[in-house]
Design a protein around this motif. Structure first.
Motif, PDB file in Angstrom:
ATOM      1  N   THR A  51      13.675   2.755   4.174  1.00 46.66           N
ATOM      2  CA  THR A  51      14.165   3.925   4.886  1.00 46.66           C
ATOM      3  C   THR A  51      14.560   3.511   6.308  1.00 46.66           C
ATOM      4  O   THR A  51      14.128   2.454   6.803  1.00 46.66           O
ATOM      5  CB  THR A  51      13.084   5.007   4.967  1.00 46.66           C
ATOM      6  OG1 THR A  51      12.007   4.537   5.795  1.00 46.66           O
ATOM      7  CG2 THR A  51      12.541   5.345   3.576  1.00 46.66           C
ATOM      8  N   PRO A  52      15.346   4.317   7.003  1.00 50.98           N
ATOM      9  CA  PRO A  52      15.686   3.982   8.394  1.00 50.98           C
ATOM     10  C   PRO A  52      14.456   3.737   9.256  1.00 50.98           C
ATOM     11  O   PRO A  52      14.445   2.817  10.093  1.00 50.98           O
ATOM     12  CB  PRO A  52      16.478   5.203   8.859  1.00 50.98           C
ATOM     13  CG  PRO A  52      17.151   5.691   7.598  1.00 50.98           C
ATOM     14  CD  PRO A  52      16.130   5.478   6.514  1.00 50.98           C
ATOM     15  N   ASP A  53      13.398   4.526   9.079  1.00 51.39           N
ATOM     16  CA  ASP A  53      12.181   4.313   9.863  1.00 51.39           C
ATOM     17  C   ASP A  53      11.529   2.976   9.525  1.00 51.39           C
ATOM     18  O   ASP A  53      11.014   2.280  10.403  1.00 51.39           O
ATOM     19  CB  ASP A  53      11.197   5.454   9.626  1.00 51.39           C
ATOM     20  CG  ASP A  53      11.623   6.745  10.305  1.00 51.39           C
ATOM     21  OD1 ASP A  53      12.492   6.682  11.206  1.00 51.39           O
ATOM     22  OD2 ASP A  53      11.111   7.809   9.918  1.00 51.39           O
ATOM     23  N   GLU A  54      11.534   2.619   8.241  1.00 46.09           N
ATOM     24  CA  GLU A  54      10.906   1.367   7.816  1.00 46.09           C
ATOM     25  C   GLU A  54      11.654   0.137   8.326  1.00 46.09           C
ATOM     26  O   GLU A  54      11.083  -0.963   8.370  1.00 46.09           O
ATOM     27  CB  GLU A  54      10.818   1.324   6.289  1.00 46.09           C
ATOM     28  CG  GLU A  54       9.806   2.298   5.701  1.00 46.09           C
ATOM     29  CD  GLU A  54       9.896   2.392   4.191  1.00 46.09           C
ATOM     30  OE1 GLU A  54       8.885   2.781   3.565  1.00 46.09           O
ATOM     31  OE2 GLU A  54      10.974   2.093   3.625  1.00 46.09           O
ATOM     32  N   ARG A  55      12.896   0.307   8.711  1.00 48.91           N
ATOM     33  CA  ARG A  55      13.679  -0.842   9.199  1.00 48.91           C
ATOM     34  C   ARG A  55      13.290  -1.272  10.609  1.00 48.91           C
ATOM     35  O   ARG A  55      13.742  -2.312  11.088  1.00 48.91           O
ATOM     36  CB  ARG A  55      15.180  -0.517   9.130  1.00 48.91           C
ATOM     37  CG  ARG A  55      15.651  -0.287   7.701  1.00 48.91           C
ATOM     38  CD  ARG A  55      17.057   0.299   7.645  1.00 48.91           C
ATOM     39  NE  ARG A  55      17.260   0.972   6.358  1.00 48.91           N
ATOM     40  CZ  ARG A  55      18.285   1.769   6.079  1.00 48.91           C
ATOM     41  NH1 ARG A  55      19.226   1.987   7.000  1.00 48.91           N
ATOM     42  NH2 ARG A  55      18.377   2.340   4.892  1.00 48.91           N
ATOM     43  N   GLY A  56      12.469  -0.485  11.252  1.00 51.92           N
ATOM     44  CA  GLY A  56      11.890  -0.886  12.532  1.00 51.92           C
ATOM     45  C   GLY A  56      12.899  -1.175  13.630  1.00 51.92           C
ATOM     46  O   GLY A  56      12.660  -2.015  14.499  1.00 51.92           O
ATOM     47  N   GLY A  57      14.032  -0.489  13.618  1.00 54.46           N
ATOM     48  CA  GLY A  57      15.022  -0.708  14.656  1.00 54.46           C
ATOM     49  C   GLY A  57      15.916  -1.919  14.431  1.00 54.46           C
ATOM     50  O   GLY A  57      16.807  -2.189  15.235  1.00 54.46           O
TER      51      GLY A  57
END
Length: 307
Positions: free
Chosen positions: A52-58
């Motif tokens: 997910t976008p959040d899991e990509r850590g920026g």
């Protein structure tokens, strides 16, 4: 120029997690380039284990969510667009980390595969033949003109059978003659492979399959079906999605797709392992003997050992 690093290997070995750990350790800005064909599709998230976008850590990720499920993913399109991503990342002074297990996609990118031309009339003729006689019969026809190609392509893989027949007719040469040559990888990319012992990986795949169904894979497939998933040439054949669709179309509720999804994934892992193990450029790491942080430290040391 800072050379890229590719993280390859079978499904379920922890490649995505390793890529994020590399971003913390590599000493340069990192951007990830996806090399999983089914993660190209918007909405195919649970069944592809897409971060997910959040899991990509920026960490910037490329080649995710670039196709609708009704569009056809092709190796040639991926090669062109992913290579442009890698060049742009390098121009920014960042390190491209290419991550995935789609075998042809990765090799096309790293070996600058030159694809034989396509002819819509020839392709259409073989596609009509496929619809008329079925994949297995067409596979027997392929065996008659190119036994080596038939041996390397599953009798159920109608799309690749059609492409092989098209290439043989257009070039007058065996299908294998159009395959890329393994040499120095493009951009001097360091290639890391991650694998697990078969028994342990089978356990991980079973857990992964259970988690996908528990997380809503069936509902995801239902939603994508409303967006035309059944009409997709490639998306509809994705592991998990094809099995759930088949169960739903047979009048089931999708839950019976769990076991064939696991079996199909395990079979696909065997093919991935066989493919990647032929590539002498891959330095292999055993995911069962170290945690993700330790694997990342090993990968960074390999990447810094400039060839």
């Amino acid at each position: 120029m800072t050379r890229p690093l590719a993280v390859v290997g079978p499904t379920g070995t922890g490649k995505s997690a390793l890529a994020l750990a590399l971003a913390e350790r590599i000493g340069h800005p990192v951007e990830v380039v996806n090399a999983d064909a089914m993660q190209l599709y918007r909405g195919m998230d649970i069944g592809t284990a897409k971060l997910t976008p959040d899991e990509r850590g920026g960490v910037p990720h490329h080649q995710l969510d670039v196709l609708d499920v009704t569009e056809t993913a092709t190796v040639a399109r991926y090669q062109h667009s992913a290579a442009a991503d890698v060049d742009a990342i390098l121009a920014r002074g960042a390190v491209p980390v290419i991550v995935g297990g789609s075998m042809l996609y990765i090799q096309s990118l790293l070996d600058e595969w030159s694809f034989p031309a396509t002819d819509p009339a020839v392709r259409g003729r073989y596609e009509a033949r496929l619809a008329e006689v079925g994949a297995r019969s067409l596979h027997r026809e392929l065996a008659g003109v190119d036994p080596a190609a038939a041996a390397s392509i599953l009798p159920t893989d109608g799309r690749r059978i059609v492409r092989a027949l098209e290439v043989v007719e257009l070039t007058g040469r065996p299908f294998a003659a159009s395959a890329p040559t393994i040499g120095t990888p493009r951009w001097d990319t360091a290639i890391i492979g991650v694998d697990w012992p078969t028994e342990l990986l089978d356990q991980r795949l079973a857990q992964r399959t259970d988690a996908m169904f528990a997380s809503g894979l069936i509902d995801e497939v239902r939603a994508l079906a409303e967006r035309g998933l059944r009409d997709g040439v490639t998306a509809a054949r994705a592991l998990g999605y094809a099995q759930v669709l088949a169960d739903l179309d047979a009048g089931g509720d999708g839950t019976a797709a769990r076991e064939p999804t696991f079996v199909g994934t395990r079979r696909y892992v065997r093919r991935q392992r066989s493919w990647f193990r032929r590539d002498h450029r891959v330095t292999w790491l055993d995911g069962a003997t170290a945690d993700t942080a330790a694997l990342a430290d090993s990968a960074v040391r390999i990447w810094r050992d400039v060839s």
